[in-house]
Design an enzyme around this catalytic site. Structure first.
Site, PDB file in Angstrom:
ATOM      1  N   LYS A  89      58.593   9.351 -35.286  1.00 59.48           N
ATOM      2  CA  LYS A  89      57.197   9.687 -35.003  1.00 59.48           C
ATOM      3  C   LYS A  89      56.904   9.810 -33.513  1.00 59.48           C
ATOM      4  O   LYS A  89      55.889  10.374 -33.137  1.00 59.48           O
ATOM      5  CB  LYS A  89      56.235   8.726 -35.702  1.00 59.48           C
ATOM      6  CG  LYS A  89      56.010   7.396 -35.075  1.00 59.48           C
ATOM      7  CD  LYS A  89      54.763   6.784 -35.726  1.00 59.48           C
ATOM      8  CE  LYS A  89      54.564   5.349 -35.344  1.00 59.48           C
ATOM      9  NZ  LYS A  89      53.230   4.881 -35.748  1.00 59.48           N
ATOM     10  N   ASP A  90      57.797   9.299 -32.665  1.00 62.87           N
ATOM     11  CA  ASP A  90      57.611   9.452 -31.217  1.00 62.87           C
ATOM     12  C   ASP A  90      58.267  10.720 -30.670  1.00 62.87           C
ATOM     13  O   ASP A  90      58.173  11.003 -29.474  1.00 62.87           O
ATOM     14  CB  ASP A  90      58.194   8.241 -30.484  1.00 62.87           C
ATOM     15  CG  ASP A  90      57.425   6.968 -30.790  1.00 62.87           C
ATOM     16  OD1 ASP A  90      56.207   7.051 -31.012  1.00 62.87           O
ATOM     17  OD2 ASP A  90      58.051   5.895 -30.820  1.00 62.87           O
ATOM     18  N   THR A 136      44.179  -1.234 -31.989  1.00 58.63           N
ATOM     19  CA  THR A 136      45.083  -0.109 -32.230  1.00 58.63           C
ATOM     20  C   THR A 136      44.886   0.891 -31.114  1.00 58.63           C
ATOM     21  O   THR A 136      43.797   0.997 -30.568  1.00 58.63           O
ATOM     22  CB  THR A 136      44.841   0.582 -33.587  1.00 58.63           C
ATOM     23  OG1 THR A 136      45.757   1.670 -33.707  1.00 58.63           O
ATOM     24  CG2 THR A 136      43.426   1.121 -33.738  1.00 58.63           C
ATOM     25  N   ARG A 140      44.751   8.213 -35.044  1.00 57.39           N
ATOM     26  CA  ARG A 140      44.869   8.416 -36.490  1.00 57.39           C
ATOM     27  C   ARG A 140      44.386   7.185 -37.261  1.00 57.39           C
ATOM     28  O   ARG A 140      43.597   7.296 -38.200  1.00 57.39           O
ATOM     29  CB  ARG A 140      46.354   8.692 -36.809  1.00 57.39           C
ATOM     30  CG  ARG A 140      46.727   8.745 -38.261  1.00 57.39           C
ATOM     31  CD  ARG A 140      48.239   8.891 -38.392  1.00 57.39           C
ATOM     32  NE  ARG A 140      48.949   7.739 -37.827  1.00 57.39           N
ATOM     33  CZ  ARG A 140      49.139   6.585 -38.457  1.00 57.39           C
ATOM     34  NH1 ARG A 140      48.700   6.424 -39.687  1.00 57.39           N
ATOM     35  NH2 ARG A 140      49.777   5.587 -37.866  1.00 57.39           N
ATOM     36  N   ARG A 141      44.822   6.021 -36.816  1.00 62.27           N
ATOM     37  CA  ARG A 141      44.387   4.785 -37.499  1.00 62.27           C
ATOM     38  C   ARG A 141      42.902   4.566 -37.270  1.00 62.27           C
ATOM     39  O   ARG A 141      42.161   4.222 -38.200  1.00 62.27           O
ATOM     40  CB  ARG A 141      45.191   3.596 -36.958  1.00 62.27           C
ATOM     41  CG  ARG A 141      46.645   3.658 -37.391  1.00 62.27           C
ATOM     42  CD  ARG A 141      47.520   2.645 -36.673  1.00 62.27           C
ATOM     43  NE  ARG A 141      48.893   2.713 -37.171  1.00 62.27           N
ATOM     44  CZ  ARG A 141      49.970   2.341 -36.494  1.00 62.27           C
ATOM     45  NH1 ARG A 141      49.844   1.864 -35.264  1.00 62.27           N
ATOM     46  NH2 ARG A 141      51.171   2.440 -37.029  1.00 62.27           N
ATOM     47  N   ARG A 158      47.904  -1.954 -25.913  1.00 68.52           N
ATOM     48  CA  ARG A 158      49.207  -1.394 -25.560  1.00 68.52           C
ATOM     49  C   ARG A 158      50.214  -2.524 -25.489  1.00 68.52           C
ATOM     50  O   ARG A 158      49.880  -3.682 -25.624  1.00 68.52           O
ATOM     51  CB  ARG A 158      49.139  -0.701 -24.178  1.00 68.52           C
ATOM     52  CG  ARG A 158      48.347   0.585 -24.118  1.00 68.52           C
ATOM     53  CD  ARG A 158      48.999   1.771 -24.794  1.00 68.52           C
ATOM     54  NE  ARG A 158      50.442   1.879 -24.600  1.00 68.52           N
ATOM     55  CZ  ARG A 158      51.043   2.432 -23.542  1.00 68.52           C
ATOM     56  NH1 ARG A 158      50.335   2.927 -22.572  1.00 68.52           N
ATOM     57  NH2 ARG A 158      52.353   2.493 -23.458  1.00 68.52           N
ATOM     58  N   ARG A 164      51.600  -7.634 -28.235  1.00 68.43           N
ATOM     59  CA  ARG A 164      50.426  -7.384 -29.068  1.00 68.43           C
ATOM     60  C   ARG A 164      50.118  -8.581 -29.946  1.00 68.43           C
ATOM     61  O   ARG A 164      48.958  -8.988 -30.090  1.00 68.43           O
ATOM     62  CB  ARG A 164      50.647  -6.153 -29.946  1.00 68.43           C
ATOM     63  CG  ARG A 164      50.669  -4.876 -29.148  1.00 68.43           C
ATOM     64  CD  ARG A 164      50.766  -3.672 -30.050  1.00 68.43           C
ATOM     65  NE  ARG A 164      51.012  -2.486 -29.229  1.00 68.43           N
ATOM     66  CZ  ARG A 164      50.630  -1.263 -29.548  1.00 68.43           C
ATOM     67  NH1 ARG A 164      50.007  -1.038 -30.683  1.00 68.43           N
ATOM     68  NH2 ARG A 164      50.883  -0.248 -28.752  1.00 68.43           N
ATOM     69  N   CYS A 251      47.939  16.582 -27.297  1.00 72.34           N
ATOM     70  CA  CYS A 251      47.818  15.145 -27.082  1.00 72.34           C
ATOM     71  C   CYS A 251      47.912  14.456 -28.436  1.00 72.34           C
ATOM     72  O   CYS A 251      48.063  15.097 -29.457  1.00 72.34           O
ATOM     73  CB  CYS A 251      46.523  14.792 -26.367  1.00 72.34           C
ATOM     74  SG  CYS A 251      45.056  15.298 -27.259  1.00 72.34           S
TER      75      CYS A 251
HETATM   76  C1  DPM Z   1      52.922   6.974 -32.181  1.00 77.27           C
HETATM   77  C2  DPM Z   1      51.783   6.259 -32.571  1.00 77.27           C
HETATM   78  C3  DPM Z   1      52.082   4.885 -32.418  1.00 77.27           C
HETATM   79  C4  DPM Z   1      53.430   4.815 -31.928  1.00 77.27           C
HETATM   80  C5  DPM Z   1      50.498   6.887 -33.070  1.00 77.27           C
HETATM   81  C6  DPM Z   1      50.237   6.707 -34.553  1.00 77.27           C
HETATM   82  C7  DPM Z   1      51.184   3.741 -32.690  1.00 77.27           C
HETATM   83  C8  DPM Z   1      50.333   3.409 -31.502  1.00 77.27           C
HETATM   84  C9  DPM Z   1      49.440   2.217 -31.734  1.00 77.27           C
HETATM   85  C10 DPM Z   1      53.110   8.432 -32.154  1.00 77.27           C
HETATM   86  N1  DPM Z   1      53.895   6.092 -31.776  1.00 77.27           N
HETATM   87  O1  DPM Z   1      50.970   6.059 -35.310  1.00 77.27           O
HETATM   88  O2  DPM Z   1      49.197   7.246 -35.026  1.00 77.27           O
HETATM   89  O3  DPM Z   1      49.047   1.912 -32.865  1.00 77.27           O
HETATM   90  O4  DPM Z   1      49.094   1.588 -30.753  1.00 77.27           O
HETATM   91  C11 DPM Z   1      55.426   3.394 -32.609  1.00 77.27           C
HETATM   92  C12 DPM Z   1      55.652   2.332 -33.535  1.00 77.27           C
HETATM   93  C13 DPM Z   1      56.822   2.662 -34.237  1.00 77.27           C
HETATM   94  C14 DPM Z   1      57.289   3.864 -33.715  1.00 77.27           C
HETATM   95  C15 DPM Z   1      54.829   1.109 -33.694  1.00 77.27           C
HETATM   96  C16 DPM Z   1      53.658   1.222 -34.663  1.00 77.27           C
HETATM   97  C17 DPM Z   1      57.540   1.876 -35.312  1.00 77.27           C
HETATM   98  C18 DPM Z   1      57.395   2.505 -36.683  1.00 77.27           C
HETATM   99  C19 DPM Z   1      58.276   3.704 -36.929  1.00 77.27           C
HETATM  100  C20 DPM Z   1      54.266   3.569 -31.622  1.00 77.27           C
HETATM  101  N2  DPM Z   1      56.443   4.257 -32.717  1.00 77.27           N
HETATM  102  O5  DPM Z   1      53.259   2.304 -35.103  1.00 77.27           O
HETATM  103  O6  DPM Z   1      53.121   0.145 -35.008  1.00 77.27           O
HETATM  104  O7  DPM Z   1      59.453   3.713 -36.547  1.00 77.27           O
HETATM  105  O8  DPM Z   1      57.803   4.667 -37.540  1.00 77.27           O
END
Ligand code: DPM
Length: 323
Positions: A89-90, A136, A140-141, A158, A164, A251
């Site tokens: 997802k990143d 958060t 999206r959330r 962050r 966190r 973004c």
């Molecule tokens: C991205 C988002 C977040 C991460 C945006 C989203 C969460 C940011 C936040 C694109 N990357 O999800 O809408 O809530 O502050 C991230 C996490 C993981 C990968 C941590 C998380 C682990 C889960 C995975 C941060 N990137 O989402 O709690 O591998 O899918």
């Protein structure tokens, strides 16, 4: 050199971010490859990305594409590493020329989770007190939870998972929303208080899967990576990524998805929401798994016709750095 003497196989260099979660994921990939290819050697090279260095700015504001991936991509293009392990997802939906998504690993639970402060241990999202502060930095959330639970207050957060959770436990927040996958991979699954259903919040594109990025034109690495490829997860994630690629503008955006495979049919649900949670557009498409990418494009076009583009344009304007 006589042709019967083959040169020793090259050591494969795996690129990773330095965060605890990134290292757990990368060491898992390394361990798997070592099992499949016991005669080869795999070593891990760590790098810091921009997203690891800027910790005091809201993610959505610096939500530049490739925040967590760029330095690793440069490393691949400069031949310092051979592939990079990312949380899928990143990984931006458009990759730099010369790099490809080499494989998608088997996805674990892609849902989000509610984690609460001890004082709320008998509560759920719908019973948290009015004004409870939920941490958060995901738009999206934020948008989906505001839509369903307007009584809650949302505050940016962050830092890595441990930071966190410390901020939560010290009372700065009443609850956090985090990915089930990240908590479980770090052995903190016991902090999951409520798994949030798809009816309440659709997960992010690619959530719960690892994406391995490598050089286009390195067939040796690409072939090694096929050992870790999981076909159903690949279909699902390709549909999700095509959906996001067709909609997004640059973004972080309040876009959520859900996918399922039954036989050779793939269902993709997608939604776009306004930041205040007031407008939420959701629809679905069903089709052959082999048409995964086209399904994503089709669903994006359907949502556009229902007004998704207006919502996204408003958000891009709001999120411009000068604002
Ligand atoms: C991205 C988002 C977040 C991460 C945006 C989203 C969460 C940011 C936040 C694109 N990357 O999800 O809408 O809530 O502050 C991230 C996490 C993981 C990968 C941590 C998380 C682990 C889960 C995975 C941060 N990137 O989402 O709690 O591998 O899918």
């Amino acid at each position: 050199m006589p042709s019967s003497v083959s040169s020793p196989a090259r050591t494969i260099r795996i690129g990773s971010r330095k965060s605890q979660l990134a290292l757990v994921q990368t060491h898992w990939v390394q361990g798997q490859l070592q099992q499949y290819f016991p005669d080869r050697s795999f070593e891990v090279h760590t790098m810091s990305t921009q997203g690891d260095k800027i910790l005091d700015v809201a993610l959505a504001k610096i939500g530049d594409k490739g925040l967590f991936t760029k330095e690793l991509e440069v490393g691949m293009l400069q031949n310092e590493i051979d592939f990079a392990v990312h949380s899928l997802k990143d990984l931006p939906t458009n990759l730099p020329p010369g790099l490809i998504l080499g494989c998608v690993t088997e996805r674990v639970n892609p849902a989000d989770a509610l984690v609460v402060h001890a004082q709320h241990c008998d509560r759920q999202l719908d019973t948290l007190p009015a004004g409870a502060v939920v941490g958060t930095s995901s738009l999206r959330r934020l948008a989906q939870l505001r839509h369903h639970y307007p009584h809650l207050t949302f505050k940016d957060i962050r830092g890595n998972l441990n930071t966190r959770l410390q901020k939560l436990d010290s009372g700065e927040y009443d609850a956090l929303i985090l990915a089930v996958a990240g908590l479980e991979r770090l052995g903190m699954g016991d902090r999951i208080h409520q798994v949030i259903s798809a009816e309440v919040s659709l997960h992010a594109v690619g959530q719960g899967a690892l994406g391995i990025e490598c050089r286009d034109g390195d067939p040796e690495v690409l072939e090694l990576l096929q050992a870790l490829s999981h076909q159903p997860s690949t279909y699902r994630c390709h549909a999700e990524r095509a959906f996001l690629r067709t909609l997004e503008g640059g973004c972080q955006v309040p876009i959520g998805v859900d996918t399922a495979i039954a036989g050779d049919q793939l269902t993709l649900i997608g939604m776009v929401a306004s930041l205040d949670g007031q407008r939420l557009i959701q629809d679905r498409v069903v089709g052959a798994v082999t048409e995964a990418e086209q399904l994503g494009v089709t669903l994006a076009q359907q949502l556009r016709q229902q007004g998704a583009q207006e919502i996204l344009d408003e958000i891009f304007t709001e999120m411009r750095p000068e604002n």
